[in-house]
Motif scaffolding. Structure first.
Motif, mmCIF file in Angstrom:
data_model
loop_
_atom_site.group_PDB
_atom_site.id
_atom_site.type_symbol
_atom_site.label_atom_id
_atom_site.label_comp_id
_atom_site.label_asym_id
_atom_site.label_seq_id
_atom_site.Cartn_x
_atom_site.Cartn_y
_atom_site.Cartn_z
ATOM 1 N N ILE A 230 0.821 -1.214 0.000
ATOM 2 C CA ILE A 230 0.000 0.000 0.000
ATOM 3 C C ILE A 230 0.852 1.260 0.000
ATOM 4 C CG2 ILE A 230 -1.936 -1.148 1.133
ATOM 5 C CD1 ILE A 230 -1.075 0.314 3.721
ATOM 6 N N ARG A 231 2.149 1.085 0.226
ATOM 7 C CA ARG A 231 3.027 2.260 0.218
ATOM 8 C C ARG A 231 4.467 1.802 0.055
ATOM 9 N NH1 ARG A 231 3.896 6.709 5.062
ATOM 10 N NH2 ARG A 231 5.096 8.194 3.849
ATOM 11 N N THR A 232 5.247 2.554 -0.695
ATOM 12 C CA THR A 232 6.671 2.275 -0.856
ATOM 13 C C THR A 232 7.436 3.575 -0.640
ATOM 14 O OG1 THR A 232 6.193 0.561 -2.494
ATOM 15 C CG2 THR A 232 8.460 1.350 -2.368
ATOM 16 N N ILE A 233 8.465 3.524 0.195
ATOM 17 C CA ILE A 233 9.301 4.696 0.457
ATOM 18 C C ILE A 233 10.719 4.361 0.023
ATOM 19 C CG2 ILE A 233 10.130 6.338 2.194
ATOM 20 C CD1 ILE A 233 7.753 5.502 3.938
ATOM 21 N N HIS A 234 11.268 5.128 -0.904
ATOM 22 C CA HIS A 234 12.627 4.928 -1.389
ATOM 23 C C HIS A 234 13.521 6.050 -0.875
ATOM 24 C CE1 HIS A 234 11.549 1.679 -4.104
ATOM 25 N NE2 HIS A 234 10.587 2.419 -4.621
ATOM 26 N N GLY A 235 14.710 5.701 -0.416
ATOM 27 C CA GLY A 235 15.683 6.699 0.016
ATOM 28 C C GLY A 235 15.679 6.896 1.508
ATOM 29 N N ALA A 236 16.855 6.685 2.133
ATOM 30 C CA ALA A 236 16.954 6.804 3.584
ATOM 31 C C ALA A 236 16.538 8.189 4.064
ATOM 32 C CB ALA A 236 18.383 6.493 4.038
ATOM 33 N N GLU A 237 16.795 9.211 3.236
ATOM 34 C CA GLU A 237 16.458 10.566 3.650
ATOM 35 C C GLU A 237 14.945 10.758 3.778
ATOM 36 O OE1 GLU A 237 16.460 10.422 -0.792
ATOM 37 O OE2 GLU A 237 17.755 9.683 0.822
#
Length: 330
Positions: A230-237
């Motif tokens: 349902i959600r994807t977050i890319h990038g440690a920042e």
């Protein structure tokens, strides 16, 4: 500040890492899943999952119990097959370490079990003994090496479970709830180990409920709910978030609720809670919490609770381990 623990991998492993170019940013994926689904009979467990696992990266799977995280890890490990979709991976050329969530209390001693795992991995007796000694010391289990696993606590079993994945340096390390049962020193040791493995080119995929391990190592987070991403977050920042507030209030008419969700500072509508009551909620930027509270009250809603949230606040609802009632998912 604690120093990073140097894992004593062989010179051959280090040479292979450098020659193999695992540190290159354009390294090809180790595993790719496109439109992956898994069913048991007519019951869907995963639906439409797509993900890419790259060398030297850490992927966190977040979701409540029953959301499909363990099933996805088993598919990545090669223990289960997709019912539909495409998985691309050359498993013959891939060294995989896998720590399942449940680890049995066997009648073997810790040392005997790890020696058998070393043989399966192709270690010589001498190399296996040396590596086992190093890892038992690293996880403070050297004094329990001759005890049978059946008498170990949950935390001690989890340490052995982690050690068996680290006997060789895996190209892909799959960990299902790796912090489960670990005391604080062991958690810190594990995070140091994962950081170093990642720096050396190992790809990590972990199902987790703890924000600290995401903050420490994750590059990408997949949020699973009822078997779907349902959600994807890319990038440690992008995994660092400002303080937020969770507001739970009595349900309002659809148009009013939509207007509230469109307010500046609203980050997320958390999953349904407070079963049996007509309540809903919002997670909002802390700076906008007063405005949102005023709007809810002006619309005729009653405030049930207001809870400040810390870092990774917009993911905390999905890191709550309590089961999804009736989901039946793995």
């Amino acid at each position: 500040m604690r120093s990073i623990i140097r894992l004593p991998f062989s010179a051959a492993h280090r040479h292979a890492r450098i020659e193999g170019g695992l540190e290159a940013t354009n390294a090809p994926p180790l595993i790719t899943i496109t439109g992956g689904s898994k069913q048991y009979g007519s019951r869907p467990v995963l639906t439409g999952i797509s993900m890419t696992v790259l060398p030297g990266t850490a992927t966190a799977l977040v979701g409540r119990n029953g959301s499909g995280k363990s099933t996805l890890l088993s598919i990545l490990a090669g223990l289960l097959r997709l019912s539909s979709g495409v998985l691309t991976c050359d498993r013959q050329a891939l060294t995989i370490g896998y720590a399942p969530e449940a680890f049995p209390g066997l009648k073997l001693t810790a040392e005997d079990y790890l020696r058998w795992m070393g043989r399966i991995a192709g270690f010589s007796e001498a190399a296996s003994a040396s590596r086992i000694n190093e890892l038992l010391e690293l996880f403070s289990l050297e004094s329990s090496r001759s005890r049978k696993l059946a008498g170990f606590s949950k935390g001690m079993l989890q340490k052995v479970n982690l050690i068996q994945t680290l006997l060789i340096r895996p190209q892909l390390l799959l960990l299902d709830e790796p912090m489960s049962g670990l005391d604080l020193p062991a958690q810190a040791t594990l995070i140091d180990v994962l950081r170093e493995l990642k720096a050396e080119g190992t790809a990590l995929v972990l199902s987790v409920h703890e924000p600290q391990i995401i903050e420490a190592v994750a590059d990408t987070v997949y949020v699973l709910h009822e078997g779907q991403t349902i959600r994807t977050i890319h990038g440690a920042e992008n995994l660092k978030s400002a303080p937020t507030v969770k507001i739970v209030y009595t349900a309002l008419p659809g148009q009013v609720q939509q207007a509230l969700e469109a307010l500046p500072g609203v980050i997320q509508v958390p999953p349904p809670e407070l079963a049996g009551t007509a309540c809903t909620g919002l997670i909002v930027d802390q700076k906008m919490s007063d405005t949102c509270l005023q709007q809810i009250l002006a619309a005729g809603g009653s405030i049930v609770s207001v809870k400040p949230l810390g870092g990774l606040s917009d993911l905390t609802e999905w890191m709550d381990p309590k089961d999804q009632i009736g989901s039946g998912r793995g």
